[in-house]
Design an enzyme around this catalytic site. Structure first.
Site, PDB file in Angstrom:
ATOM      1  N   GLY A  31      -1.618 -14.074  14.090  1.00  0.00           N
ATOM      2  CA  GLY A  31      -2.691 -13.074  13.974  1.00  0.00           C
ATOM      3  C   GLY A  31      -2.406 -12.031  12.907  1.00  0.00           C
ATOM      4  N   HIS A  37      -3.403 -16.239   5.251  1.00  0.00           N
ATOM      5  CA  HIS A  37      -3.822 -17.092   6.381  1.00  0.00           C
ATOM      6  C   HIS A  37      -5.171 -17.765   6.075  1.00  0.00           C
ATOM      7  CE1 HIS A  37      -1.414 -13.855   8.535  1.00  0.00           C
ATOM      8  NE2 HIS A  37      -0.822 -14.937   9.001  1.00  0.00           N
ATOM      9  N   VAL A 177       0.283 -16.831  -1.186  1.00  0.00           N
ATOM     10  CA  VAL A 177      -0.738 -15.915  -1.722  1.00  0.00           C
ATOM     11  C   VAL A 177      -0.146 -14.510  -1.856  1.00  0.00           C
ATOM     12  CG1 VAL A 177      -3.020 -14.900  -1.318  1.00  0.00           C
ATOM     13  CG2 VAL A 177      -2.586 -17.279  -0.678  1.00  0.00           C
TER      14      VAL A 177
HETATM   15  P1  AMP Z   1       2.318 -15.888  10.591  1.00  0.00           P
HETATM   16  O1  AMP Z   1       1.054 -15.357  11.173  1.00  0.00           O
HETATM   17  O2  AMP Z   1       3.092 -14.885   9.819  1.00  0.00           O
HETATM   18  O3  AMP Z   1       3.142 -16.647  11.599  1.00  0.00           O
HETATM   19  O4  AMP Z   1       1.885 -16.978   9.512  1.00  0.00           O
HETATM   20  C1  AMP Z   1       1.048 -18.041   9.851  1.00  0.00           C
HETATM   21  C2  AMP Z   1       0.979 -18.991   8.687  1.00  0.00           C
HETATM   22  O5  AMP Z   1       0.443 -18.308   7.552  1.00  0.00           O
HETATM   23  C3  AMP Z   1       2.341 -19.541   8.265  1.00  0.00           C
HETATM   24  O6  AMP Z   1       2.198 -20.906   7.919  1.00  0.00           O
HETATM   25  C4  AMP Z   1       2.672 -18.698   7.075  1.00  0.00           C
HETATM   26  O7  AMP Z   1       3.546 -19.329   6.160  1.00  0.00           O
HETATM   27  C5  AMP Z   1       1.296 -18.510   6.458  1.00  0.00           C
HETATM   28  N1  AMP Z   1       1.314 -17.353   5.564  1.00  0.00           N
HETATM   29  C6  AMP Z   1       1.680 -16.085   5.862  1.00  0.00           C
HETATM   30  N2  AMP Z   1       1.624 -15.310   4.744  1.00  0.00           N
HETATM   31  C7  AMP Z   1       1.225 -16.122   3.740  1.00  0.00           C
HETATM   32  C8  AMP Z   1       0.990 -15.931   2.340  1.00  0.00           C
HETATM   33  N3  AMP Z   1       1.177 -14.754   1.757  1.00  0.00           N
HETATM   34  N4  AMP Z   1       0.584 -16.985   1.618  1.00  0.00           N
HETATM   35  C9  AMP Z   1       0.403 -18.212   2.192  1.00  0.00           C
HETATM   36  N5  AMP Z   1       0.608 -18.458   3.497  1.00  0.00           N
HETATM   37  C10 AMP Z   1       1.014 -17.427   4.252  1.00  0.00           C
END
Ligand code: AMP
Length: 278
Positions: A31, A37, A177
């Protein structure tokens, strides 16, 4: 957009989708969604008939001194972003539903690549990540699951898990990103003070300096790391800066094209990670 809290209901929904030959793309998250995301959801939309996102702040991947309780929870704003991105279903389980067994008995453990990078500094973290992702895969049975290269080690471990445990889920790596100023987007960026956010920009600068030097012919890992550290210190309190094989996170003698450069460090009290591929 359908919203499921109940495990059996989401299981039933995805199995119905698959029973009529449609594909399910799945994006697990904690979240506090940002464009990083959303880019995963957009990619999944292009490649699948139905796209689902889970929002679950997973307690078992946080260490005792980490930010589980204060992790930003912004469910209403998240739902709006997902609706806009064309997400078909959201799964928002309660902790007790995911960890009916108390969450301290069964774990998925990887013993090689998980010991590198963040694994050295966050004991038990990847056991928590792999366990919850295994559960989510078993619940939703997606055809494909989308993970950001932002969390590079996590991506490698989940890909390995799906292969090693015959989960049959295609793990799709997605581009990291960044904000316009180069800072890798992260839910934890909201903890940064204005001053620390400026310091955090050194992280991407250091990675770019390493890549630039590599592209000019420098392949000496120690020297490349020195170049990176000279940009990072003293603004970032560096936990690690490593150049590794991008497929299995093993050490390399010399840097070569396709190697991973990964960094973790603190700006103030906020721990940030970032990486670049040479
Ligand atoms: P999280 O909510 O932090 O557990 O992330 C969920 C998913 O979003 C994971 O696969 C992360 O690697 C991806 N994610 C988080 N930040 C980024 C970003 N800046 N660029 C690309 N994917 C991201």
């Amino acid at each position: 957009m359908k919203v499921f809290k109940n495990i059996d209901q989401v299981k039933h929904f995805t199995s119905l989708i698959k029973s009529v030959g449609k594909t399910v793309g799945f994006v697990p998250t904690m979240g506090n969604l940002h464009q990083g995301h959303v880019s995963l959801v957009e990619r999944a939309k292009k490649e699948n008939n139905i796209v689902g996102v889970s929002i679950f702040v997973n307690p078992t991947q946080f260490g005792p001194s980490e930010d589980y309780n204060k992790y930003p929870r912004t469910i209403e704003a998240d739902m709006e972003k997902l609706e806009k991105a064309g997400c078909d279903f959201v799964f928002v389980p309660e902790v007790d539903a995911i960890y009916k067994d108390g969450g301290n008995s069964f774990f998925v453990t990887e013993k090689t690549a998980s010991t590198a990078l963040c694994g050295k500094f966050r004991p038990g973290h990847f056991d928590g990540v792999l366990t919850v992702v295994a559960k989510l895969f078993n619940i939703c049975h997606p055809n494909r699951a989308y993970f950001g290269m932002k969390d590079y080690q996590q991506l490698v471990l989940i890909r390995k898990m799906s292969e090693a445990l015959n989960m049959g889920v295609e793990v799709v790596p997605c581009t990291l990103v960044r904000d316009d100023d180069g800072l890798a987007m992260s839910s934890r960026n909201s903890y940064l003070s204005t001053e620390d956010r400026k310091k955090a920009l050194k992280i991407n600068k250091a990675l770019k300096a390493i890549k630039e030097s590599f592209e000019k012919g420098n392949n000496e890992t120690d020297n490349l790391k020195k170049i990176g550290l000279s940009v990072l210190v003293p603004d970032v309190s560096v936990q690690y800066l490593e150049i590794l094989d991008a497929n299995d996170l093993s050490s390399v003698e010399n840097a070569s094209q396709g190697c991973l450069v990964a960094v973790a460090g603190f700006c103030g009290s906020v721990r940030l990670i970032d990486n670049i591929i040479l």
